[in-house]
Write a protein that holds these residues in place. Structure first.
Motif, PDB file in Angstrom:
ATOM      1  N   ILE A  70      -3.461  41.780 -99.125  1.00 16.91           N
ATOM      2  CA  ILE A  70      -4.290  42.349 -98.056  1.00 16.91           C
ATOM      3  C   ILE A  70      -3.656  41.945 -96.728  1.00 16.91           C
ATOM      4  O   ILE A  70      -3.354  40.778 -96.496  1.00 16.91           O
ATOM      5  CB  ILE A  70      -5.739  41.843 -98.141  1.00 16.91           C
ATOM      6  CG1 ILE A  70      -6.385  42.365 -99.416  1.00 16.91           C
ATOM      7  CG2 ILE A  70      -6.527  42.274 -96.913  1.00 16.91           C
ATOM      8  CD1 ILE A  70      -7.805  41.891 -99.641  1.00 16.91           C
ATOM      9  N   LYS A  72      -4.374  41.785 -92.889  1.00 21.61           N
ATOM     10  CA  LYS A  72      -5.421  41.832 -91.862  1.00 21.61           C
ATOM     11  C   LYS A  72      -4.761  42.105 -90.516  1.00 21.61           C
ATOM     12  O   LYS A  72      -3.813  41.439 -90.137  1.00 21.61           O
ATOM     13  CB  LYS A  72      -6.184  40.513 -91.809  1.00 21.61           C
ATOM     14  CG  LYS A  72      -7.386  40.551 -90.889  1.00 21.61           C
ATOM     15  CD  LYS A  72      -8.164  39.249 -90.981  1.00 21.61           C
ATOM     16  CE  LYS A  72      -9.415  39.286 -90.180  1.00 21.61           C
ATOM     17  NZ  LYS A  72      -9.258  39.332 -88.758  1.00 21.61           N
ATOM     18  N   SER A  75      -7.997  43.108 -84.129  1.00 18.00           N
ATOM     19  CA  SER A  75      -9.043  44.027 -83.692  1.00 18.00           C
ATOM     20  C   SER A  75      -8.544  44.865 -82.517  1.00 18.00           C
ATOM     21  O   SER A  75      -7.725  44.409 -81.713  1.00 18.00           O
ATOM     22  CB  SER A  75     -10.284  43.248 -83.247  1.00 18.00           C
ATOM     23  OG  SER A  75     -10.808  42.529 -84.311  1.00 18.00           O
ATOM     24  N   ALA A  91      -8.480  45.751 -92.208  1.00 16.07           N
ATOM     25  CA  ALA A  91      -7.541  45.103 -93.115  1.00 16.07           C
ATOM     26  C   ALA A  91      -7.089  46.158 -94.104  1.00 16.07           C
ATOM     27  O   ALA A  91      -7.874  47.035 -94.506  1.00 16.07           O
ATOM     28  CB  ALA A  91      -8.200  43.932 -93.833  1.00 16.07           C
ATOM     29  N   TYR A 152     -10.426  48.157 -95.105  1.00 17.49           N
ATOM     30  CA  TYR A 152     -11.683  47.413 -94.929  1.00 17.49           C
ATOM     31  C   TYR A 152     -11.951  47.235 -93.440  1.00 17.49           C
ATOM     32  O   TYR A 152     -11.037  46.937 -92.670  1.00 17.49           O
ATOM     33  CB  TYR A 152     -11.585  46.035 -95.588  1.00 17.49           C
ATOM     34  CG  TYR A 152     -11.208  46.074 -97.039  1.00 17.49           C
ATOM     35  CD1 TYR A 152     -12.043  46.647 -97.990  1.00 17.49           C
ATOM     36  CD2 TYR A 152     -10.001  45.535 -97.478  1.00 17.49           C
ATOM     37  CE1 TYR A 152     -11.697  46.690 -99.326  1.00 17.49           C
ATOM     38  CE2 TYR A 152      -9.644  45.559 -98.805  1.00 17.49           C
ATOM     39  CZ  TYR A 152     -10.487  46.140 -99.732  1.00 17.49           C
ATOM     40  OH  TYR A 152     -10.138  46.177-101.055  1.00 17.49           O
ATOM     41  N   THR A 154     -13.227  44.828 -90.899  1.00 17.65           N
ATOM     42  CA  THR A 154     -13.510  43.397 -90.793  1.00 17.65           C
ATOM     43  C   THR A 154     -14.359  43.102 -89.565  1.00 17.65           C
ATOM     44  O   THR A 154     -14.939  42.024 -89.460  1.00 17.65           O
ATOM     45  CB  THR A 154     -12.199  42.582 -90.726  1.00 17.65           C
ATOM     46  OG1 THR A 154     -11.429  43.032 -89.615  1.00 17.65           O
ATOM     47  CG2 THR A 154     -11.410  42.754 -92.011  1.00 17.65           C
TER      48      THR A 154
END
Length: 159
Positions: A70, A72, A75, A91, A152, A154
């Motif tokens: 994964i 990440k 933002s 992510a 995903y 986050t």
């Protein structure tokens, strides 16, 4: 040496003998039927073996990819409609077969393009967010040659 003498048929009891040679003809027919049945059984067994073993058992659905690492990403803030903004973190779920060094720049660019200018109502409910997320997964997956299998959220803050 013994010789056999065939007895002559009695008068009135003569039977017609077929031209093919008498009682051997039914035996030839039963052998032909037996051979035909054996050939058909072998053909059916071969066809069934091909269908279940060589063809893949009839399942044509591809296996889903195995999850890998994964990644990440930082933002980002995106401008929404009517002066609102969205701060979103994502992510990326890579497949196991994905290259070790994935760059998240493409995914961030696609996220900005997909989320910018949307109404807050389009992102306010979980159902709407899930719809946007599916679109995002499809576009990101295509951009990374299907090495990314999921995205995903986050972080997801609207104002």
């Amino acid at each position: 040496m013994a010789t056999s003498v065939a007895a002559a048929p009695k008068a009135g009891t003569a039977k017609a003998v077929p031209a093919g040679g008498g009682p051997e003809q039914p035996a030839k027919k039963s052998r032909k039927k037996l051979i035909l049945i054996v050939v058909l059984a072998v053909a059916i067994a071969g066809g069934a073996a091909w269908f279940f073993l060589l063809r893949g058992g009839g399942s044509s659905a591809p296996k889903p990819p195995e999850p890998g690492a994964i990644l990440k990403l930082d933002s980002i803030s995106v401008n929404l409609a009517e002066g609102h903004f969205l701060k979103v973190g994502i992510a990326l779920q890579a497949t196991k077969a994905a290259s070790a060094e994935l760059d998240g720049s493409k995914a961030l660019d696609i996220s900005i393009a997909e989320l910018s200018g949307r109404q807050m109502t389009q992102l306010a409910t979980p159902k709407e967010r899930e719809k946007v997320k599916r679109e995002l997964i499809a576009k990101v997956g295509e951009a990374y040659d299907h090495e990314i299998m999921d995205v995903y959220f986050t972080e997801f803050v609207m104002q």
